[in-house]
Motif scaffolding. Structure first.
Motif, PDB file in Angstrom:
ATOM      1  N   SER A  83       9.745  -7.094   5.318  1.00  0.00           N
ATOM      2  CA  SER A  83       9.059  -5.803   5.243  1.00  0.00           C
ATOM      3  C   SER A  83       9.896  -4.802   4.465  1.00  0.00           C
ATOM      4  O   SER A  83      11.108  -4.711   4.660  1.00  0.00           O
ATOM      5  N   LEU A  84       9.223  -4.045   3.614  1.00  0.00           N
ATOM      6  CA  LEU A  84       9.868  -2.962   2.894  1.00  0.00           C
ATOM      7  C   LEU A  84       9.876  -1.728   3.785  1.00  0.00           C
ATOM      8  O   LEU A  84       8.977  -1.540   4.608  1.00  0.00           O
ATOM      9  N   SER A  85      10.865  -0.868   3.602  1.00  0.00           N
ATOM     10  CA  SER A  85      10.858   0.404   4.317  1.00  0.00           C
ATOM     11  C   SER A  85       9.672   1.226   3.820  1.00  0.00           C
ATOM     12  O   SER A  85       9.127   0.967   2.736  1.00  0.00           O
ATOM     13  N   GLU A  86       9.280   2.229   4.593  1.00  0.00           N
ATOM     14  CA  GLU A  86       8.156   3.074   4.187  1.00  0.00           C
ATOM     15  C   GLU A  86       8.454   3.760   2.852  1.00  0.00           C
ATOM     16  O   GLU A  86       7.592   3.823   1.967  1.00  0.00           O
ATOM     17  N   ARG A  87       9.674   4.239   2.686  1.00  0.00           N
ATOM     18  CA  ARG A  87      10.054   4.908   1.433  1.00  0.00           C
ATOM     19  C   ARG A  87      10.005   3.934   0.256  1.00  0.00           C
ATOM     20  O   ARG A  87       9.462   4.244  -0.805  1.00  0.00           O
ATOM     21  N   SER A  88      10.583   2.747   0.438  1.00  0.00           N
ATOM     22  CA  SER A  88      10.577   1.753  -0.636  1.00  0.00           C
ATOM     23  C   SER A  88       9.160   1.327  -0.985  1.00  0.00           C
ATOM     24  O   SER A  88       8.814   1.192  -2.161  1.00  0.00           O
ATOM     25  N   ALA A  89       8.339   1.131   0.054  1.00  0.00           N
ATOM     26  CA  ALA A  89       6.946   0.742  -0.186  1.00  0.00           C
ATOM     27  C   ALA A  89       6.241   1.810  -1.015  1.00  0.00           C
ATOM     28  O   ALA A  89       5.519   1.494  -1.967  1.00  0.00           O
ATOM     29  N   HIS A  90       6.447   3.068  -0.660  1.00  0.00           N
ATOM     30  CA  HIS A  90       5.821   4.171  -1.400  1.00  0.00           C
ATOM     31  C   HIS A  90       6.264   4.161  -2.866  1.00  0.00           C
ATOM     32  O   HIS A  90       5.437   4.290  -3.771  1.00  0.00           O
ATOM     33  N   GLU A  91       7.572   4.000  -3.101  1.00  0.00           N
ATOM     34  CA  GLU A  91       8.093   4.012  -4.470  1.00  0.00           C
ATOM     35  C   GLU A  91       7.561   2.836  -5.287  1.00  0.00           C
ATOM     36  O   GLU A  91       7.143   2.999  -6.438  1.00  0.00           O
ATOM     37  N   VAL A  92       7.568   1.636  -4.696  1.00  0.00           N
ATOM     38  CA  VAL A  92       7.067   0.447  -5.409  1.00  0.00           C
ATOM     39  C   VAL A  92       5.572   0.574  -5.641  1.00  0.00           C
ATOM     40  O   VAL A  92       5.062   0.258  -6.723  1.00  0.00           O
ATOM     41  N   TYR A  93       4.839   1.059  -4.648  1.00  0.00           N
ATOM     42  CA  TYR A  93       3.394   1.252  -4.778  1.00  0.00           C
ATOM     43  C   TYR A  93       3.074   2.194  -5.940  1.00  0.00           C
ATOM     44  O   TYR A  93       2.217   1.899  -6.774  1.00  0.00           O
ATOM     45  N   GLN A  94       3.768   3.327  -5.992  1.00  0.00           N
ATOM     46  CA  GLN A  94       3.544   4.294  -7.066  1.00  0.00           C
ATOM     47  C   GLN A  94       3.868   3.683  -8.427  1.00  0.00           C
ATOM     48  O   GLN A  94       3.132   3.880  -9.392  1.00  0.00           O
ATOM     49  N   LEU A  95       4.942   2.927  -8.493  1.00  0.00           N
ATOM     50  CA  LEU A  95       5.344   2.291  -9.744  1.00  0.00           C
ATOM     51  C   LEU A  95       4.253   1.323 -10.225  1.00  0.00           C
ATOM     52  O   LEU A  95       3.870   1.354 -11.402  1.00  0.00           O
ATOM     53  N   ILE A  96       3.753   0.506  -9.323  1.00  0.00           N
ATOM     54  CA  ILE A  96       2.718  -0.464  -9.701  1.00  0.00           C
ATOM     55  C   ILE A  96       1.412   0.243 -10.036  1.00  0.00           C
ATOM     56  O   ILE A  96       0.749  -0.106 -11.020  1.00  0.00           O
ATOM     57  N   ASN A 110       0.862  -1.174   0.000  1.00  0.00           N
ATOM     58  CA  ASN A 110       0.000   0.000   0.000  1.00  0.00           C
ATOM     59  C   ASN A 110       0.901   1.227   0.000  1.00  0.00           C
ATOM     60  O   ASN A 110       2.119   1.098  -0.146  1.00  0.00           O
ATOM     61  N   GLU A 111       0.340   2.383   0.154  1.00  0.00           N
ATOM     62  CA  GLU A 111       1.087   3.634   0.038  1.00  0.00           C
ATOM     63  C   GLU A 111       2.270   3.728   1.006  1.00  0.00           C
ATOM     64  O   GLU A 111       3.293   4.316   0.682  1.00  0.00           O
ATOM     65  N   SER A 112       2.144   3.144   2.189  1.00  0.00           N
ATOM     66  CA  SER A 112       3.186   3.340   3.203  1.00  0.00           C
ATOM     67  C   SER A 112       3.836   2.071   3.736  1.00  0.00           C
ATOM     68  O   SER A 112       4.749   2.155   4.556  1.00  0.00           O
ATOM     69  N   SER A 113       3.391   0.908   3.311  1.00  0.00           N
ATOM     70  CA  SER A 113       4.028  -0.319   3.793  1.00  0.00           C
ATOM     71  C   SER A 113       3.943  -1.408   2.735  1.00  0.00           C
ATOM     72  O   SER A 113       3.065  -1.387   1.870  1.00  0.00           O
TER      73      SER A 113
END
Length: 127
Positions: free
Chosen positions: A109-122, A92-95
């Motif tokens: 677990s992905l870091s909050e920053r990584s989760a945000h970047e991967v989420y946006q990409l997907i 999701n946006e933050s995890s």
């Protein structure tokens, strides 16, 4: 002589695997939307080939932190495949959480920053 417990040995093996993967050339990552652990949503695959997008995913996965305890996960949202690797992804946006499809007893677990970047990409991929 250094004694290695099973947990330390397992952790060392994971670190070595991730280091090897970090140097692995990835030409494309295929992302599938999942119905459950075994069923892919029909016609849902997207192939990511942009180098910067592949690097975002690769970096996020390399930096993921192993989570302790017994794994009991809901059905994954996505499955990502590249070369010989395959991972389930909950995001999701933050995890975010990943799980190697061949090691379903461990999640990371992905870091909050990584989760945000991967989420946006997907989200931007149209899947």
């Amino acid at each position: 002589m250094v004694k290695l417990t099973c947990n330390r040995l397992y952790g060392l093996m994971i670190v070595l695997l991730l280091v090897c993967c970090s140097n692995e050339k990835i030409e494309a990552i295929t992302v599938f939307k999942m119905d459950n652990f075994t069923e892919i949503v029909e016609d849902s695959s997207v192939i990511i080939t942009a180098t910067n997008e592949i690097e975002i995913i690769q970096k996020a996965f390399i930096q993921a932190v192993k989570q302790p305890g017994v794994v009991d996960m809901a059905d994954p949202q996505y499955k990502l495949e590249w070369n010989e690797e395959s991972y389930f992804l909950w995001i999701n946006e933050s995890s975010g959480t990943i799980m190697n499809t061949t090691e379903t007893h461990t999640n990371y677990s992905l870091s909050e920053r990584s989760a945000h970047e991967v989420y946006q990409l997907i989200e931007n991929s149209g899947i």
